[in-house]
Design a protein around this motif. Sequence first.
Motif, PDB file in Angstrom:
ATOM      1  N   PRO A 151      80.772   9.289 -22.744  1.00  0.00           N
ATOM      2  CA  PRO A 151      79.487  10.074 -22.339  1.00  0.00           C
ATOM      3  C   PRO A 151      79.737  11.256 -22.714  1.00  0.00           C
ATOM      4  CG  PRO A 151      81.057   8.974 -20.342  1.00  0.00           C
ATOM      5  CD  PRO A 151      81.859   8.979 -21.563  1.00  0.00           C
ATOM      6  N   LEU A 152      78.535  11.903 -23.230  1.00  0.00           N
ATOM      7  CA  LEU A 152      78.238  13.440 -23.712  1.00  0.00           C
ATOM      8  C   LEU A 152      78.695  14.306 -22.568  1.00  0.00           C
ATOM      9  CD1 LEU A 152      75.025  13.301 -25.642  1.00  0.00           C
ATOM     10  CD2 LEU A 152      77.372  13.509 -26.408  1.00  0.00           C
ATOM     11  N   SER A 153      79.281  15.090 -22.981  1.00  0.00           N
ATOM     12  CA  SER A 153      79.921  16.274 -22.160  1.00  0.00           C
ATOM     13  C   SER A 153      79.685  17.666 -22.654  1.00  0.00           C
ATOM     14  CB  SER A 153      81.491  16.176 -21.774  1.00  0.00           C
ATOM     15  OG  SER A 153      82.014  16.293 -22.826  1.00  0.00           O
ATOM     16  N   TYR A 154      79.468  18.798 -21.840  1.00  0.00           N
ATOM     17  CA  TYR A 154      79.024  19.894 -22.304  1.00  0.00           C
ATOM     18  C   TYR A 154      80.054  21.058 -21.738  1.00  0.00           C
ATOM     19  CZ  TYR A 154      74.832  17.646 -23.765  1.00  0.00           C
ATOM     20  OH  TYR A 154      73.838  16.716 -24.355  1.00  0.00           O
ATOM     21  N   PRO A 189      74.858  25.653 -23.012  1.00  0.00           N
ATOM     22  CA  PRO A 189      75.980  24.649 -23.285  1.00  0.00           C
ATOM     23  C   PRO A 189      76.145  24.307 -24.589  1.00  0.00           C
ATOM     24  CG  PRO A 189      73.776  23.665 -22.359  1.00  0.00           C
ATOM     25  CD  PRO A 189      73.413  25.018 -22.458  1.00  0.00           C
ATOM     26  N   LEU A 190      77.524  23.707 -24.859  1.00  0.00           N
ATOM     27  CA  LEU A 190      78.119  23.372 -26.092  1.00  0.00           C
ATOM     28  C   LEU A 190      78.390  21.872 -26.076  1.00  0.00           C
ATOM     29  CD1 LEU A 190      80.328  26.350 -26.851  1.00  0.00           C
ATOM     30  CD2 LEU A 190      78.091  26.287 -27.240  1.00  0.00           C
ATOM     31  N   LYS A 191      77.811  20.985 -26.716  1.00  0.00           N
ATOM     32  CA  LYS A 191      77.944  19.648 -26.750  1.00  0.00           C
ATOM     33  C   LYS A 191      79.377  19.296 -27.313  1.00  0.00           C
ATOM     34  CE  LYS A 191      75.537  16.907 -29.406  1.00  0.00           C
ATOM     35  NZ  LYS A 191      74.525  16.010 -29.840  1.00  0.00           N
ATOM     36  N   VAL A 192      80.005  18.106 -26.486  1.00  0.00           N
ATOM     37  CA  VAL A 192      81.166  17.621 -26.836  1.00  0.00           C
ATOM     38  C   VAL A 192      80.767  16.210 -27.145  1.00  0.00           C
ATOM     39  CG1 VAL A 192      83.668  16.945 -26.625  1.00  0.00           C
ATOM     40  CG2 VAL A 192      82.740  19.376 -25.931  1.00  0.00           C
ATOM     41  N   SER A 193      81.008  15.709 -28.514  1.00  0.00           N
ATOM     42  CA  SER A 193      80.667  14.207 -28.827  1.00  0.00           C
ATOM     43  C   SER A 193      81.968  13.544 -29.384  1.00  0.00           C
ATOM     44  CB  SER A 193      79.503  14.284 -29.747  1.00  0.00           C
ATOM     45  OG  SER A 193      79.354  12.646 -30.221  1.00  0.00           O
TER      46      SER A 193
END
Length: 603
Positions: A258-261, A272-276
């Motif tokens: 799941p995408l997290s930020y 926010p900074l996306k973590v993929s």
Amino acid sequence: MTALDPAGVSLAGPRPDDFTPVDVDPITLRVIGGALNSIAKEMAQILYRMAYSSLIRESEDLGAGLFDVNGRELCESDSTPMHCGSIPAYIRGINRKLAGTYKPGDVILHNHPYHGAAHSPDYGIMIPIFFGGRHIGFAGCTGHVSDIGGNFPGLCMDVVDVWAEGKLMDAVKIYDGGVRNTALIQHILDNVRTPEQNAGDLEALIACSRLGEKRFLELLDRYGYDTVMSAADKWMDYSEDMLRRRITEIPDGVYEAPLSYLDDDGKNRDVPLKVSVRVRVEGSDIVVDLTGSHGQVPTAFNVPFEGSVLPTVASAVRTLLLDEALTEEFVPQNDGCFRPAKAYAPEGTIFNPDFPASCFARFSQINRIFDSINLALSDVLPERAVAGSSAALCAIAYSGLAEDGQSYWVYIEINEGSYGARNGKDGLDCVDSLMANTRNNPIEELELNHAMIAERYELRDEPPAPGRYRGGIGSVRKWKMLTDTFIGSEADNRTDPPKGLAGGHDGLAGSFTRNAGTERDEPLYSKVTQEKCAAGDTLEIKLPSGGGYGSPFEREAAQVLDDVLDDYLSVADARAHYGVALTGSGRALAVDEAETARLRAAV
């Protein structure tokens, strides 16, 4: 850094060709394997017992081990996976400058984050080992020192580039052929705010590596170079084989977390900074692809790829698939565990920044990688995956001008988050999670040495994330400042809370609050640069609580009662979240079986 092969980059190094492989009988193999493990553990003991700074001495934020000439890890200490896993990259970083120049008695200091270091505050000491007149390996260790100069004491967030972080040592010989470079060492210490602590830590790091050198030479003297290295090779191949066996049990495919930020970059607030994270399984190989994650940022909130991202991927894969609680066979941690795990991150992103972007503050991001790998594989590893953990190392530096007016006092603490629940077990409370594995900083030390008082240090008041197995509970600390104090933090409050799994509820975000519960109550961002707390101010730090696993209505009613009796839950929480009705009061509480059955049947 040059462009990365899209197929992924592995941390493992090539085998040297300077020894003749020989057959090693099983008993000798076990003896040498045990000796290697013992050496690494003894090295770590020397380091944390000798160190001056609390972060190494109390939190054990360190790593140690033995390595061959190409940086292949023969053994590592039971300490911080981040520190241990990065040392091969340190060795590659120093080899690029010093290979062919090593002499007996050399001691090399290194902390350059674009040439292998995990990040610049982690001093690495490498000692080349010579046997029979040949350079055959390294004894090495790393530890996080209190200050390295730069713009701000202890921890820095809002800095312009890697040079602003502090003094960089790029493969520097502080001993050359046994001759101590006193002037250079003094120059290094003259450029930090904590010269006494750094001097003590530096000597501890040197003593640690020298002990590793001494013990390894004793082993070589007893069994011979060819036998020892052949045994080490067999252990590495064994670890690789065991890990690959587990990987092949996972169906080939791409598994997406799941995408997290992450909260923000410490400067551009509320962005926010996306973590993929995608995990690709192909046969016995795993590639973790970070494409799609946020671009690099103009602060220190970037991550060195080689020294931090790669060890995180290797550690996550090994931890999930060779969990000691679920693996009957002993599998040592060594280079073999790095070989099946690879990573890819596009250049110019937070997980592979372009030089000279600062990458001082990188731990919350790598913990999020670890957490995401775990969540990505949760459907195919239901017996092993863990619900979302706090995954946000909370490092805070407190500092001020020392009484002598010539230096600073700097104290760096690690606050404890929690693990998510897993199938069969509740989450662990108030513990450093995933890549950190550090111990808590005792409040007594800070109160003894600095003008701060702990008004509170305990589990959070809020109930844990509901689930058949409940999530872990984060800690809360509340400090009162007795003098004006500067604060620097590189934490992450988890504005997107840790994820629940299999019907378990999500965990809770964390928070920083100045003067909590007063008319001057003021929320602070998780990342601050030289925030000032005046004498009399308080700082309350709440760490995230982990997610739950499984439907809460499947939790044993007796366990829910125990949670109420332990003050984890209220009677109302038990009814609302678990469908468990209780009768009585105080210690005489009991489960109302009929009402509980009715509540749960109505779901």
